[in-house]
Design a protein around this motif. Structure first.
Motif, PDB file in Angstrom:
ATOM      1  N   MET A 176       0.839  -1.191   0.000  1.00 33.55           N
ATOM      2  CA  MET A 176       0.000   0.000   0.000  1.00 33.55           C
ATOM      3  C   MET A 176       0.878   1.247   0.000  1.00 33.55           C
ATOM      4  SD  MET A 176      -3.166  -0.961  -0.056  1.00 33.55           S
ATOM      5  CE  MET A 176      -3.982   0.512   0.504  1.00 33.55           C
ATOM      6  N   GLY A 177       0.402   2.271  -0.664  1.00 32.29           N
ATOM      7  CA  GLY A 177       1.137   3.522  -0.696  1.00 32.29           C
ATOM      8  C   GLY A 177       2.238   3.570  -1.730  1.00 32.29           C
ATOM      9  N   THR A 178       2.254   2.645  -2.670  1.00 29.97           N
ATOM     10  CA  THR A 178       3.276   2.656  -3.709  1.00 29.97           C
ATOM     11  C   THR A 178       3.027   3.818  -4.657  1.00 29.97           C
ATOM     12  OG1 THR A 178       3.435   0.261  -3.566  1.00 29.97           O
ATOM     13  CG2 THR A 178       4.405   1.289  -5.496  1.00 29.97           C
ATOM     14  N   SER A 179       4.080   4.497  -5.005  1.00 33.15           N
ATOM     15  CA  SER A 179       3.942   5.654  -5.883  1.00 33.15           C
ATOM     16  C   SER A 179       3.638   5.203  -7.306  1.00 33.15           C
ATOM     17  CB  SER A 179       5.220   6.495  -5.853  1.00 33.15           C
ATOM     18  OG  SER A 179       6.310   5.745  -6.364  1.00 33.15           O
ATOM     19  N   GLN A 180       3.156   6.158  -8.096  1.00 31.39           N
ATOM     20  CA  GLN A 180       2.817   5.855  -9.480  1.00 31.39           C
ATOM     21  C   GLN A 180       4.065   5.512 -10.293  1.00 31.39           C
ATOM     22  OE1 GLN A 180       0.727   9.018 -11.435  1.00 31.39           O
ATOM     23  NE2 GLN A 180       0.280   7.813 -13.277  1.00 31.39           N
ATOM     24  N   PHE A 181       5.188   6.139  -9.955  1.00 29.35           N
ATOM     25  CA  PHE A 181       6.422   5.832 -10.674  1.00 29.35           C
ATOM     26  C   PHE A 181       6.856   4.389 -10.420  1.00 29.35           C
ATOM     27  CE2 PHE A 181      11.076   5.575 -10.575  1.00 29.35           C
ATOM     28  CZ  PHE A 181      11.364   5.895 -11.888  1.00 29.35           C
ATOM     29  N   ILE A 182       6.783   3.942  -9.176  1.00 25.08           N
ATOM     30  CA  ILE A 182       7.163   2.557  -8.852  1.00 25.08           C
ATOM     31  C   ILE A 182       6.207   1.572  -9.517  1.00 25.08           C
ATOM     32  CG2 ILE A 182       7.498   0.909  -6.982  1.00 25.08           C
ATOM     33  CD1 ILE A 182       9.658   3.027  -7.180  1.00 25.08           C
ATOM     34  N   GLU A 183       4.940   1.881  -9.563  1.00 23.55           N
ATOM     35  CA  GLU A 183       3.989   1.005 -10.231  1.00 23.55           C
ATOM     36  C   GLU A 183       4.299   0.901 -11.720  1.00 23.55           C
ATOM     37  OE1 GLU A 183       0.154   2.522  -9.451  1.00 23.55           O
ATOM     38  OE2 GLU A 183       0.046   1.743  -7.391  1.00 23.55           O
ATOM     39  N   HIS A 184       4.659   2.011 -12.340  1.00 21.48           N
ATOM     40  CA  HIS A 184       4.995   1.986 -13.760  1.00 21.48           C
ATOM     41  C   HIS A 184       6.263   1.173 -14.007  1.00 21.48           C
ATOM     42  CE1 HIS A 184       5.329   3.354 -17.908  1.00 21.48           C
ATOM     43  NE2 HIS A 184       6.599   3.691 -17.660  1.00 21.48           N
ATOM     44  N   VAL A 185       7.267   1.326 -13.130  1.00 23.21           N
ATOM     45  CA  VAL A 185       8.509   0.558 -13.290  1.00 23.21           C
ATOM     46  C   VAL A 185       8.250  -0.931 -13.095  1.00 23.21           C
ATOM     47  CG1 VAL A 185      10.788   0.151 -12.305  1.00 23.21           C
ATOM     48  CG2 VAL A 185       9.998   2.480 -12.684  1.00 23.21           C
ATOM     49  N   ASN A 186       7.469  -1.297 -12.096  1.00 26.37           N
ATOM     50  CA  ASN A 186       7.169  -2.719 -11.863  1.00 26.37           C
ATOM     51  C   ASN A 186       6.376  -3.314 -13.020  1.00 26.37           C
ATOM     52  OD1 ASN A 186       8.489  -2.726  -9.398  1.00 26.37           O
ATOM     53  ND2 ASN A 186       6.627  -2.272  -8.228  1.00 26.37           N
ATOM     54  N   TYR A 187       5.461  -2.546 -13.572  1.00 25.36           N
ATOM     55  CA  TYR A 187       4.697  -3.054 -14.717  1.00 25.36           C
ATOM     56  C   TYR A 187       5.610  -3.274 -15.914  1.00 25.36           C
ATOM     57  CZ  TYR A 187       1.575  -3.119 -18.725  1.00 25.36           C
ATOM     58  OH  TYR A 187       0.943  -3.452 -19.890  1.00 25.36           O
ATOM     59  N   GLN A 188       6.544  -2.346 -16.155  1.00 24.95           N
ATOM     60  CA  GLN A 188       7.459  -2.516 -17.275  1.00 24.95           C
ATOM     61  C   GLN A 188       8.378  -3.713 -17.047  1.00 24.95           C
ATOM     62  OE1 GLN A 188       9.312   1.085 -18.544  1.00 24.95           O
ATOM     63  NE2 GLN A 188      10.829   0.070 -19.836  1.00 24.95           N
ATOM     64  N   ARG A 189       8.855  -3.917 -15.818  1.00 26.74           N
ATOM     65  CA  ARG A 189       9.678  -5.099 -15.508  1.00 26.74           C
ATOM     66  C   ARG A 189       8.888  -6.386 -15.723  1.00 26.74           C
ATOM     67  NH1 ARG A 189      11.676  -4.945  -9.666  1.00 26.74           N
ATOM     68  NH2 ARG A 189      12.593  -6.921 -10.371  1.00 26.74           N
ATOM     69  N   ALA A 190       7.641  -6.378 -15.281  1.00 30.98           N
ATOM     70  CA  ALA A 190       6.808  -7.577 -15.455  1.00 30.98           C
ATOM     71  C   ALA A 190       6.567  -7.868 -16.932  1.00 30.98           C
ATOM     72  CB  ALA A 190       5.479  -7.395 -14.719  1.00 30.98           C
ATOM     73  N   LEU A 191       6.333  -6.815 -17.717  1.00 31.70           N
ATOM     74  CA  LEU A 191       6.091  -7.016 -19.142  1.00 31.70           C
ATOM     75  C   LEU A 191       7.343  -7.530 -19.839  1.00 31.70           C
ATOM     76  CD1 LEU A 191       4.053  -6.753 -21.418  1.00 31.70           C
ATOM     77  CD2 LEU A 191       4.754  -4.371 -21.698  1.00 31.70           C
ATOM     78  N   GLU A 192       8.505  -6.987 -19.502  1.00 34.12           N
ATOM     79  CA  GLU A 192       9.757  -7.457 -20.100  1.00 34.12           C
ATOM     80  C   GLU A 192      10.044  -8.903 -19.714  1.00 34.12           C
ATOM     81  OE1 GLU A 192      12.097  -3.129 -20.125  1.00 34.12           O
ATOM     82  OE2 GLU A 192      12.606  -4.701 -18.682  1.00 34.12           O
ATOM     83  N   GLY A 193       9.850  -9.244 -18.444  1.00 36.04           N
ATOM     84  CA  GLY A 193      10.098 -10.626 -18.025  1.00 36.04           C
ATOM     85  C   GLY A 193       9.133 -11.619 -18.639  1.00 36.04           C
ATOM     86  N   SER A 194       7.869 -11.236 -18.782  1.00 37.27           N
ATOM     87  CA  SER A 194       6.898 -12.133 -19.395  1.00 37.27           C
ATOM     88  C   SER A 194       7.212 -12.383 -20.861  1.00 37.27           C
ATOM     89  CB  SER A 194       5.493 -11.554 -19.245  1.00 37.27           C
ATOM     90  OG  SER A 194       4.529 -12.378 -19.852  1.00 37.27           O
TER      91      SER A 194
END
Length: 562
Positions: A124-142
């Protein structure tokens, strides 16, 4: 004649124990060694038959995944072994699939990169920048995991450059991607496979164009440049052309194989296809016809005293005084309604008159609108070359030579080929048929000898230990029987009743000696009664079989007589 019959022993172990006591130390040691060897051979045979083979569970995992998988295998109590310098993890064959499903339930192996599981435990409380970075990491790994599922790809790394969205169209930037592939030794990706990877990455990222994806192998070779042909033909179009040529080739070979044999014909087909997309629109106008008509007419009535005449000086003069034909009243004495009704017709006749009419006609013209779209991949020209092996001459031997086909036969075959491909001279199709002798075909590889077949080695591996155990058991059984015979002959030398066979009488002693010496008496000697003739026959037989032993017996008799 008195006979002796041994009563059966009450204890079944008494006879084996008595036999064991009569054996010497060497005989006992040999018997024990044989039994131990038999037991060991049986145990080895059973263990060999139950040995489980090992199969690869995972290979070429990262170090983090190797440690996690080994730790989980220890928790599951699954035996494993590491091979190929730590790159391969093997488990028993019957536990491979069950172990993989159990490890998959634990999320193992995770692979070189992270996937969308990184978003499972988003705090909880994750910033929008961290969410965007995690989504990009997840997309690259997938995407990397998906590419690694290809048989020729050992590992893959995907980098995505996704710009921030902009509200202004002129400032909007398109995303791009780069893929680094590590191929297995000896494997090469074809143009179609590289195009498939490019389309896979482009389809997985919103707004990503195929031309913005770059694929590089571990040697730094740009694979996307190889995927694009210099002639502009895409891999899909090239595959379609190969399929068309292969279809023509199969049709020709299927129709000529019954005539010249499957090994007597070679066919090459080259198809020129049109991959251009053509659309044609045309409008054709025909005759016109009246579509609709609208008419309007307006009339008004009035008196006939309208001004008329030839234009000139007189017409420009003001008119003279007008005398009313009748008086309609005055301002001081207006007309009554009854009087107005009487003079209304006269007033209406004095009003001016006018008439007008209009008509509108609508015409339409016939027209034909056609829109034609030409199919993609139409055949523009087909070229076929057919080579037929010369037919062998009748007879056998070195004198027999093959002869080519006659011109009439070649013409017939050419006609068959033209009918098979749908020959069209207008589009420039070409068909060539030639008859020439084929070179000596390479000798087919000889099959492996029967003694190297897998089933034979499996049979030997399973059956030889049991066969050896059987042979060893038979040898031990035969040795035990011989030892039993020796023990029985030793028992015959024990004191017994006089005159009985095996007793202390002269005949019994001599027969016991003959048995102890290992000799066999003739049947006529065994059938004699216990008389002097019996003793004499036994003595003669013993002397024939072992003169030295007979001499020793005589010496003992002389010594006892002294």
């Amino acid at each position: 004649m008195a006979t002796r019959t041994d009563a059966p022993s009450a204890n079944p172990l008494q006879a084996p124990l008595a036999l064991w006591r009569r054996l010497s130390i060497n005989q006992r040691m040999g018997l024990l060694a044989g039994m131990a060897a038999l037991v060991a051979l049986l145990v080895v045979s059973l263990m060999w038959g139950r040995v489980q083979g090992y199969q690869v569970l995972y290979a070429n995992l990262s170090q983090a995944d190797d440690g996690a998988v080994l730790a989980q295998l220890q928790k599951l109590n699954v035996p494993y072994r590491i091979a190929d310098g730590g790159n391969v993890i093997e488990v028993p064959t019957d536990q491979v699939y069950v172990t993989r499903m159990k490890l998959a339930a634990q999320g193992l192996p995770k692979g070189a990169g992270v996937g969308f599981e990184v978003l499972d435990h988003e705090p909880m409380g994750t910033s929008q920048f961290i969410e965007h970075v995690n989504y990009q990491r997840a997309l690259e790994g997938s995407l990397a995991r998906t590419i690694e599922s290809l048989s020729a790809v050992q590992s893959a790394i995907v980098h995505l450059a996704i710009p921030k969205p902009s509200v202004f169209l002129d400032q909007e930037q398109k995303p791009s991607a780069s893929v680094l592939l590590k191929l297995y030794p000896g494997h090469v990706l074809g143009a179609a496979q590289v195009a498939g990877i490019v389309h896979l990455v482009a389809s997985g990222v919103a707004g990503l164009d195929d031309k913005a994806v770059t694929v590089v192998d571990q040697d730094g070779n740009l694979l996307t440049a190889v995927a694009q042909s210099s002639s502009g033909i895409e891999p899909g179009q090239l595959a379609y052309r190969n399929a068309v040529e292969q279809q023509y080739r199969r049709q020709i070979e299927s129709i000529l194989s019954p005539l010249v044999g499957s090994n007597g014909v070679r066919v090459a087909v080259s198809a020129d296809l049109d991959f251009g997309k053509t659309e044609t629109s045309s409008v054709i106008y025909g005759q016109s016809h009246l579509l609709s008509r609208q008419a309007q007419t307006r009339n008004s009535t009035g008196g006939a005293g309208l001004p008329a005449g030839v234009p000139g000086a007189l017409t420009n003069q003001p008119p003279g005084g007008v005398t009313a034909p009748f008086t309609v009243g005055s301002a001081s004495q207006p007309l009554t309604p009854k009087e107005f009704q009487q003079v209304a017709p006269a007033l209406r006749s004095l009003a001016p008159t006018a008439a007008s009419s209009s008509a509108t006609n609508n015409y339409d013209v016939d027209q034909t609108v056609s829109h034609t779209q030409q199919p993609v991949g139409t055949v523009r020209r087909v070229s076929v070359a057919v080579l037929i092996n010369d037919r062998p001459a009748a007879g056998s031997g070195a004198a027999a030579k093959a002869h080519p086909l006659s011109p009439a036969q070649i013409a017939q075959i050419k006609q068959l080929v033209e009918d098979a491909i749908g020959y069209d001279a207008k589009r420039g199709d070409q068909v060539s048929v030639a008859s020439m002798p084929f070179g000596q075909a390479a000798a087919a590889p000889s099959p492996a000898p029967w003694w190297r077949s897998a089933w034979l080695w499996n049979l030997l591996r399973q059956g030889v230990p049991y066969l050896l155990a059987l042979i060893l058991g038979l040898l031990i059984y035969r040795a035990v029987r011989r030892l039993g015979a020796v023990a029985a002959s030793a028992a015959a030398n024990e004191p017994g009743e006089p005159g009985e066979a095996g007793g202390p009488g002269p005949g019994g002693a001599r027969m016991a000696g003959a048995a102890a010496g290992g000799g066999e008496l003739a049947p006529d000697v065994v059938q004699l009664n216990n008389t002097f003739e019996n003793d004499a026959a036994v003595s003669r037989e013993l002397v024939k079989q072992d003169p030295r032993r007979a001499a020793q017996v005589v010496k003992e008799w002389l010594a006892d007589g002294q």
